[in-house]
Every structure is written in structure tokens, then in C-alpha cells.
Design a protein around this motif. Sequence first.
Motif, mmCIF file in Angstrom:
data_model
loop_
_atom_site.group_PDB
_atom_site.id
_atom_site.type_symbol
_atom_site.label_atom_id
_atom_site.label_comp_id
_atom_site.label_asym_id
_atom_site.label_seq_id
_atom_site.Cartn_x
_atom_site.Cartn_y
_atom_site.Cartn_z
ATOM 1 N N GLU A 1 -21.125 -7.515 0.603
ATOM 2 C CA GLU A 1 -20.874 -6.166 0.108
ATOM 3 C C GLU A 1 -20.237 -6.232 -1.272
ATOM 4 O OE1 GLU A 1 -18.438 -4.415 3.066
ATOM 5 O OE2 GLU A 1 -20.041 -4.214 4.537
ATOM 6 N N THR A 2 -20.696 -5.377 -2.149
ATOM 7 C CA THR A 2 -20.178 -5.314 -3.511
ATOM 8 C C THR A 2 -19.784 -3.883 -3.838
ATOM 9 O OG1 THR A 2 -21.624 -7.133 -4.201
ATOM 10 C CG2 THR A 2 -20.711 -5.746 -5.942
ATOM 11 N N LEU A 3 -18.605 -3.714 -4.415
ATOM 12 C CA LEU A 3 -18.153 -2.394 -4.860
ATOM 13 C C LEU A 3 -18.396 -2.250 -6.358
ATOM 14 C CD1 LEU A 3 -14.756 -1.753 -3.019
ATOM 15 C CD2 LEU A 3 -16.920 -0.587 -2.655
ATOM 16 N N VAL A 4 -19.025 -1.157 -6.726
ATOM 17 C CA VAL A 4 -19.323 -0.880 -8.129
ATOM 18 C C VAL A 4 -18.842 0.528 -8.455
ATOM 19 C CG1 VAL A 4 -21.110 -0.744 -9.897
ATOM 20 C CG2 VAL A 4 -21.381 -2.329 -7.975
ATOM 21 N N ARG A 5 -18.184 0.691 -9.611
ATOM 22 C CA ARG A 5 -17.713 2.001 -10.056
ATOM 23 C C ARG A 5 -18.426 2.376 -11.349
ATOM 24 N NH1 ARG A 5 -12.030 3.241 -8.344
ATOM 25 N NH2 ARG A 5 -11.385 1.632 -6.887
ATOM 26 N N PHE A 6 -18.798 3.647 -11.447
ATOM 27 C CA PHE A 6 -19.283 4.175 -12.724
ATOM 28 C C PHE A 6 -19.116 5.690 -12.711
ATOM 29 C CE2 PHE A 6 -22.990 4.664 -10.066
ATOM 30 C CZ PHE A 6 -23.657 5.781 -10.559
ATOM 31 N N THR A 7 -19.170 6.293 -13.885
ATOM 32 C CA THR A 7 -19.052 7.746 -13.991
ATOM 33 C C THR A 7 -20.300 8.306 -14.661
ATOM 34 O OG1 THR A 7 -17.925 7.621 -16.127
ATOM 35 C CG2 THR A 7 -16.534 7.643 -14.157
ATOM 36 N N HIS B 1 -25.097 15.140 -18.975
ATOM 37 C CA HIS B 1 -25.950 14.513 -19.988
ATOM 38 C C HIS B 1 -26.592 13.229 -19.484
ATOM 39 C CE1 HIS B 1 -24.454 17.414 -22.854
ATOM 40 N NE2 HIS B 1 -23.201 17.041 -22.625
ATOM 41 N N ASP B 2 -26.016 12.615 -18.454
ATOM 42 C CA ASP B 2 -26.519 11.339 -17.937
ATOM 43 C C ASP B 2 -27.587 11.508 -16.864
ATOM 44 O OD1 ASP B 2 -24.626 9.878 -19.509
ATOM 45 O OD2 ASP B 2 -23.088 10.379 -18.027
ATOM 46 N N ILE B 3 -27.803 12.725 -16.389
ATOM 47 C CA ILE B 3 -28.702 12.936 -15.251
ATOM 48 C C ILE B 3 -30.129 12.468 -15.520
ATOM 49 C CG2 ILE B 3 -29.800 14.722 -13.825
ATOM 50 C CD1 ILE B 3 -27.100 16.138 -13.757
ATOM 51 N N PRO B 4 -30.717 12.729 -16.723
ATOM 52 C CA PRO B 4 -32.092 12.252 -16.941
ATOM 53 C C PRO B 4 -32.263 10.743 -16.762
ATOM 54 C CG PRO B 4 -31.498 13.857 -18.616
ATOM 55 C CD PRO B 4 -30.243 13.544 -17.844
ATOM 56 N N ALA B 5 -31.210 9.980 -17.042
ATOM 57 C CA ALA B 5 -31.293 8.514 -16.922
ATOM 58 C C ALA B 5 -30.650 7.998 -15.647
ATOM 59 C CB ALA B 5 -30.625 7.861 -18.133
ATOM 60 N N LEU B 6 -30.227 8.897 -14.754
ATOM 61 C CA LEU B 6 -29.460 8.470 -13.575
ATOM 62 C C LEU B 6 -30.270 7.569 -12.662
ATOM 63 C CD1 LEU B 6 -26.767 8.685 -12.105
ATOM 64 C CD2 LEU B 6 -27.587 10.780 -11.005
ATOM 65 N N SER B 7 -31.548 7.861 -12.492
ATOM 66 C CA SER B 7 -32.391 7.039 -11.620
ATOM 67 C C SER B 7 -32.452 5.600 -12.123
ATOM 68 C CB SER B 7 -33.798 7.639 -11.533
ATOM 69 O OG SER B 7 -34.622 6.844 -10.707
ATOM 70 N N GLN B 8 -32.692 5.419 -13.408
ATOM 71 C CA GLN B 8 -32.769 4.069 -13.963
ATOM 72 C C GLN B 8 -31.414 3.386 -13.924
ATOM 73 O OE1 GLN B 8 -35.752 2.556 -14.887
ATOM 74 N NE2 GLN B 8 -34.369 0.795 -14.745
ATOM 75 N N THR B 9 -30.336 4.153 -14.134
ATOM 76 C CA THR B 9 -28.988 3.585 -14.043
ATOM 77 C C THR B 9 -28.735 3.001 -12.665
ATOM 78 O OG1 THR B 9 -28.118 5.136 -15.679
ATOM 79 C CG2 THR B 9 -26.514 4.102 -14.208
ATOM 80 N N LEU B 10 -29.103 3.748 -11.632
ATOM 81 C CA LEU B 10 -28.905 3.277 -10.259
ATOM 82 C C LEU B 10 -29.772 2.051 -9.964
ATOM 83 C CD1 LEU B 10 -28.668 6.616 -8.260
ATOM 84 C CD2 LEU B 10 -26.892 4.886 -8.482
ATOM 85 N N VAL B 11 -31.009 2.074 -10.425
ATOM 86 C CA VAL B 11 -31.894 0.933 -10.214
ATOM 87 C C VAL B 11 -31.301 -0.313 -10.867
ATOM 88 C CG1 VAL B 11 -34.142 -0.066 -10.829
ATOM 89 C CG2 VAL B 11 -34.012 2.277 -9.941
ATOM 90 N N ASN B 12 -30.802 -0.181 -12.081
ATOM 91 C CA ASN B 12 -30.221 -1.339 -12.782
ATOM 92 C C ASN B 12 -28.997 -1.874 -12.059
ATOM 93 O OD1 ASN B 12 -32.173 -0.992 -14.736
ATOM 94 N ND2 ASN B 12 -30.832 0.065 -16.186
ATOM 95 N N ILE B 13 -28.128 -0.968 -11.579
ATOM 96 C CA ILE B 13 -26.907 -1.390 -10.887
ATOM 97 C C ILE B 13 -27.260 -2.099 -9.584
ATOM 98 C CG2 ILE B 13 -24.862 -0.570 -9.656
ATOM 99 C CD1 ILE B 13 -24.615 1.607 -11.785
ATOM 100 N N ILE B 14 -28.138 -1.484 -8.802
ATOM 101 C CA ILE B 14 -28.485 -2.091 -7.506
ATOM 102 C C ILE B 14 -29.210 -3.408 -7.683
ATOM 103 C CG2 ILE B 14 -29.742 -1.747 -5.345
ATOM 104 C CD1 ILE B 14 -29.269 1.276 -5.702
ATOM 105 N N ASN B 15 -30.101 -3.469 -8.671
ATOM 106 C CA ASN B 15 -30.798 -4.741 -8.932
ATOM 107 C C ASN B 15 -29.817 -5.847 -9.310
ATOM 108 O OD1 ASN B 15 -33.517 -4.267 -8.426
ATOM 109 N ND2 ASN B 15 -33.865 -3.343 -10.438
ATOM 110 N N LYS B 16 -28.801 -5.489 -10.063
ATOM 111 C CA LYS B 16 -27.825 -6.493 -10.514
ATOM 112 C C LYS B 16 -27.026 -7.078 -9.359
ATOM 113 C CE LYS B 16 -23.963 -7.079 -13.735
ATOM 114 N NZ LYS B 16 -23.136 -6.435 -14.786
ATOM 115 N N TYR B 17 -26.768 -6.263 -8.335
ATOM 116 C CA TYR B 17 -25.869 -6.714 -7.263
ATOM 117 C C TYR B 17 -26.562 -6.900 -5.921
ATOM 118 C CZ TYR B 17 -22.166 -5.580 -10.558
ATOM 119 O OH TYR B 17 -21.363 -5.544 -11.674
ATOM 120 N N SER B 18 -27.878 -6.815 -5.888
ATOM 121 C CA SER B 18 -28.583 -6.990 -4.588
ATOM 122 C C SER B 18 -29.459 -8.231 -4.601
ATOM 123 C CB SER B 18 -29.429 -5.757 -4.304
ATOM 124 O OG SER B 18 -30.457 -5.618 -5.267
#
Length: 253
Positions: free
Chosen positions: A226-232, A236-253
Amino acid sequence: MLKKILSSIGIGSAKVDTQLSKTVYTAGETMEGVIVIEGGKTEQQIDEIYLSLMSTYIREVDDNKVNETALLEKYKLVDSLIVSPNEVKRIPFHIPLPFDVPITKGKTKVWIQTGLDIKMAIDPQDRDYIEVQPHPLVESFLQTVNSLGFSLREVKCEEASRALRRKYPFVQEFEFKPTSGLFKGRLDELEVIFFTSEHQVEVILEIDRKALGLRGFLAEALERDETLVRFTFNSHDIPALSQTLVNIINKYS
């Protein structure tokens, strides 16, 4: 004299009823309504009228799960007034819901508790349950996670650890299972906690990797999967939110 004594122990005393303009609200929205006070058989002085925003959470005690009640906000409406016998008073109110009020999914309940503070008497109270929908930013996050193939499995309020404790003694956890898409078979689950303000959301992600092979099983046994990740993020960030989540999960999964 007898009537005053009876009133002082709550017999024949004032009654209170809170009438909300509606019962479904979005986190951060203003609630409107009227408190109706109906006088009893004797004149009574009410020292305070207040509304309390309440919720429930689970606390673990000696390996047992106990349901607790939490006071989220207390709104003082009136300092003092006199209610005559059989008199009806109507007190309108406008009060804001907190932006971080828990939403009413799963077993989470939120209600408004109205109280009259009457000295030397049993204080009359009224309870009104409301439905709380997510803050628009949180709703955008939930829709984004769903679009990535995650299904919401459980929502629960649990006692917060010291590291995660903020305004309330609990946090609301959203648990997702990957049922399709990129992360099916790669993750066991994704748990999310939100700390919401008016224009921004802090997200705590717990990424639970799926155990693959001997090393994976050993990591899972040692709870290192299990990995804990924080971000805000903000609007303005909503259009890129999907890619942000994909990048974070890919990095830690």
C-alpha cells in the motif's frame, strides 16, 4: 405555582419543530428553514436556540467497532426570548453547510438537531435528517475515477489517525475496485480521502497493489503493498485530472 413546577421538569413545556426548505443539499450550500416553537401551558424563558450539525462514524475499541456521534458544527440562532402559553413563534434561519461535511453514502447519516436551552427544564429537541451530495470538485473526481474503470464499493466514516486528523475526529473513506480499464488486475483497490475547502480539494490516495508472484505475496503479508499519495486540485485542474490520476497510479502500482 404547580404549573410552573411541572413546566420546570418538562411537563407541558415548549415544543420545537425545524422545517427545512428542502432535505437534499450539496456540501457548502446554505440551508434555509424555519424553527417553529409552540408554547406550553406556562410562560417559559428560552435562553438559547441552536442548531447542531451531527454525523456518525466508527471507532475501534478493543478490536470492536463502536458507532459514535460527532458534532460537526453548532449554530447559535437566538440568545433569549419569552414564549407565552400556547404562543407560536417562527424563527427563520440561513446557515452554511461546511465544505467538508461528509456525504450521505453508505451508512453515513447527517442530521440537524435543534435545541432549546431552558433553565431548570428538560430541553426540547428535534432531529431532521438531510441528504448531502458531494462538493462539485469532489463530484468531478468521483466521475473521473469511474471513467478510469473503478467502481465505488464502499463509503464509510472511521476514526482518523493522528496523522490524518483535521477538523473532525474522523475521515470519510471512499473505496474503489478496478472492474475494467487500465488498472483491472493491477490493483486490489483504491481508497480515497478528501479534505475539501471552497476552491480546492486535498486528496489522499491509498494505492493497494495486487500481489503478483512471490515478492508480491511477501509484500502483501508485510503490508508493504500500500502506498499513500497526496495531491491537491482545483477547478482549473479538472480537464487534466484523468491523466494526473493515471500518472500517479502508474508510478506507484
